[in-house]
Design an enzyme around this catalytic site. Structure first.
Site, mmCIF file in Angstrom:
data_model
loop_
_atom_site.group_PDB
_atom_site.id
_atom_site.type_symbol
_atom_site.label_atom_id
_atom_site.label_comp_id
_atom_site.label_asym_id
_atom_site.label_seq_id
_atom_site.Cartn_x
_atom_site.Cartn_y
_atom_site.Cartn_z
ATOM 1 N N LYS A 13 41.852 60.306 58.017
ATOM 2 C CA LYS A 13 43.078 60.242 57.208
ATOM 3 C C LYS A 13 44.318 60.255 58.093
ATOM 4 O O LYS A 13 45.233 59.472 57.882
ATOM 5 C CB LYS A 13 43.177 61.445 56.253
ATOM 6 C CG LYS A 13 42.185 61.457 55.131
ATOM 7 C CD LYS A 13 42.558 62.512 54.077
ATOM 8 C CE LYS A 13 42.643 63.931 54.624
ATOM 9 N NZ LYS A 13 41.390 64.469 55.172
ATOM 10 N N ARG A 88 44.874 68.541 47.178
ATOM 11 C CA ARG A 88 43.536 68.858 47.637
ATOM 12 C C ARG A 88 42.754 69.651 46.602
ATOM 13 O O ARG A 88 41.605 70.014 46.844
ATOM 14 C CB ARG A 88 43.654 69.697 48.895
ATOM 15 C CG ARG A 88 43.094 69.020 50.140
ATOM 16 C CD ARG A 88 43.359 69.963 51.244
ATOM 17 N NE ARG A 88 42.664 69.791 52.453
ATOM 18 C CZ ARG A 88 43.205 69.295 53.573
ATOM 19 N NH1 ARG A 88 44.396 68.775 53.561
ATOM 20 N NH2 ARG A 88 42.518 69.317 54.680
ATOM 21 N N ARG A 127 37.357 65.759 68.223
ATOM 22 C CA ARG A 127 38.788 65.455 68.098
ATOM 23 C C ARG A 127 39.647 66.335 69.022
ATOM 24 O O ARG A 127 39.447 67.537 69.111
ATOM 25 C CB ARG A 127 39.202 65.698 66.640
ATOM 26 C CG ARG A 127 40.661 65.464 66.385
ATOM 27 C CD ARG A 127 40.942 65.233 64.942
ATOM 28 N NE ARG A 127 40.630 66.352 64.076
ATOM 29 C CZ ARG A 127 40.659 66.274 62.749
ATOM 30 N NH1 ARG A 127 40.941 65.144 62.149
ATOM 31 N NH2 ARG A 127 40.371 67.337 62.014
ATOM 32 N N ARG A 160 41.868 71.782 68.039
ATOM 33 C CA ARG A 160 42.312 72.631 66.926
ATOM 34 C C ARG A 160 41.321 73.752 66.677
ATOM 35 O O ARG A 160 40.121 73.531 66.647
ATOM 36 C CB ARG A 160 42.438 71.780 65.649
ATOM 37 C CG ARG A 160 43.779 71.134 65.498
ATOM 38 C CD ARG A 160 43.741 70.066 64.430
ATOM 39 N NE ARG A 160 43.264 70.565 63.145
ATOM 40 C CZ ARG A 160 43.245 69.812 62.035
ATOM 41 N NH1 ARG A 160 43.668 68.557 62.084
ATOM 42 N NH2 ARG A 160 42.803 70.304 60.912
ATOM 43 N N ARG A 171 34.873 73.851 56.077
ATOM 44 C CA ARG A 171 35.865 72.886 55.589
ATOM 45 C C ARG A 171 35.179 71.780 54.779
ATOM 46 O O ARG A 171 35.715 71.308 53.785
ATOM 47 C CB ARG A 171 36.655 72.295 56.754
ATOM 48 C CG ARG A 171 37.616 73.320 57.337
ATOM 49 C CD ARG A 171 38.217 72.861 58.641
ATOM 50 N NE ARG A 171 39.042 71.691 58.500
ATOM 51 C CZ ARG A 171 39.298 70.845 59.494
ATOM 52 N NH1 ARG A 171 38.782 71.036 60.684
ATOM 53 N NH2 ARG A 171 40.079 69.816 59.280
HETATM 54 P P1 AMP Z 1 44.295 69.005 57.613
HETATM 55 O O1 AMP Z 1 45.045 68.771 58.867
HETATM 56 O O2 AMP Z 1 44.770 68.113 56.498
HETATM 57 O O3 AMP Z 1 42.806 68.959 57.801
HETATM 58 O O4 AMP Z 1 44.642 70.497 57.121
HETATM 59 C C1 AMP Z 1 44.336 71.617 57.928
HETATM 60 C C2 AMP Z 1 44.317 72.877 57.082
HETATM 61 O O5 AMP Z 1 45.601 73.078 56.470
HETATM 62 C C3 AMP Z 1 43.333 72.866 55.932
HETATM 63 O O6 AMP Z 1 42.023 73.219 56.324
HETATM 64 C C4 AMP Z 1 43.967 73.903 54.995
HETATM 65 O O7 AMP Z 1 43.731 75.231 55.467
HETATM 66 C C5 AMP Z 1 45.443 73.631 55.155
HETATM 67 N N1 AMP Z 1 45.921 72.627 54.186
HETATM 68 C C6 AMP Z 1 46.398 71.374 54.438
HETATM 69 N N2 AMP Z 1 46.737 70.740 53.304
HETATM 70 C C7 AMP Z 1 46.451 71.591 52.296
HETATM 71 C C8 AMP Z 1 46.548 71.532 50.884
HETATM 72 N N3 AMP Z 1 47.008 70.434 50.253
HETATM 73 N N4 AMP Z 1 46.150 72.616 50.164
HETATM 74 C C9 AMP Z 1 45.710 73.736 50.758
HETATM 75 N N5 AMP Z 1 45.567 73.858 52.083
HETATM 76 C C10 AMP Z 1 45.941 72.809 52.860
#
Ligand code: AMP
Length: 224
Positions: A13, A88, A127, A160, A171
């Protein structure tokens, strides 16, 4: 226009979202990136989000909804928006539907990127990203020229915390429990859901996204 980019962690994404925002000249709102920068800056939001993120859990809906609302309110209404990583959960999608008319917008489509779990595991565990240039690498598929160093900025790459194998499994579970139901939510609505296979080569996936947007929405995506 507003397009939602939906898909499991590791499906690409972030990478495809950055390409697309650049190709279209749209703003990409990536909630994960916003939260990571809030953490780096040590803001109240960053501190609240920390624990959830490191455990692979979702940050509470109200915090994320407020963050997205604030970001959307700061944009011109004629700027296209790509939502990456939001919504999400179904409650977040409902909050978005309530919020968009207030900023004179509506969701035009959902782009759903899909890939098998084993591919996702490898993509995430390999990554690495550069904190300065924002460029994303993969030690298996797209390594930097010098191990551990960004080609563009020369800075050391980061792994990360939540990309470590223990957290990745959680996740993926959270995705199937809380985020996948969004597919049914949008399938049952009038918003078109464009399904894209995300496990091909980067350029193939990028081309498939362009084709889908051109065919379904009449959006011509050219390299800018
Ligand atoms: P990502 O980089 O999109 O994988 O997001 C990393 C982390 O940020 C996720 O595992 C969540 O802990 C938090 N996060 C990001 N977007 C959301 C969302 N829309 N709702 C809740 N937590 C989020």
């Amino acid at each position: 226009m507003v397009v939602i980019l939906l898909g499991p962690p590791g499906v690409g994404k972030g990478t495809q979202g950055a390409f697309l925002a650049e190709d279209l000249g749209w703003v990409r709102i990536a909630t994960g990136d916003l939260l990571r920068s809030a953490r780096r800056e040590g803001t109240a939001l960053g501190k609240k989000a920390e624990e959830y993120m490191d455990a692979g859990e979702l940050v509470p809906d109200d915090l994320i909804v407020a963050l997205v609302r604030e970001t959307l309110e700061g944009l011109d209404t004629d700027t296209g928006v790509l939502l990456d990583g939001f919504p999400r959960t179904v409650p977040q999608a409902i909050a978005l539907e309530e919020m968009l008319p207030e900023v004179d917008r509506a969701v035009d489509a959902v782009l759903l990127l899909e890939a098998p779990d084993d591919v996702l595991m490898k993509r995430i565990s390999g990554r690495r990203s550069c904190p300065e240039s924002g460029r994303i690498y993969n030690v298996y598929f797209d390594p930097p020229k010098v191990e551990g160093i960004c080609d563009d900025s020369g800075r050391p790459l980061l792994h990360r915390e939540d990309d470590r194998p223990e957290t990745v499994e959680r996740r993926l579970e959270v995705y199937s429990e809380l985020t996948e139901p969004l597919v049914d939510h949008y399938d049952a609505s009038s918003t078109p859901v464009l399904r894209i296979q995300g496990d091909g080569e980067l350029d193939e996936v990028r081309a498939a996204i362009r084709r889908a947007l051109a065919t379904e929405l009449g959006v011509e995506v050219g390299s800018r």
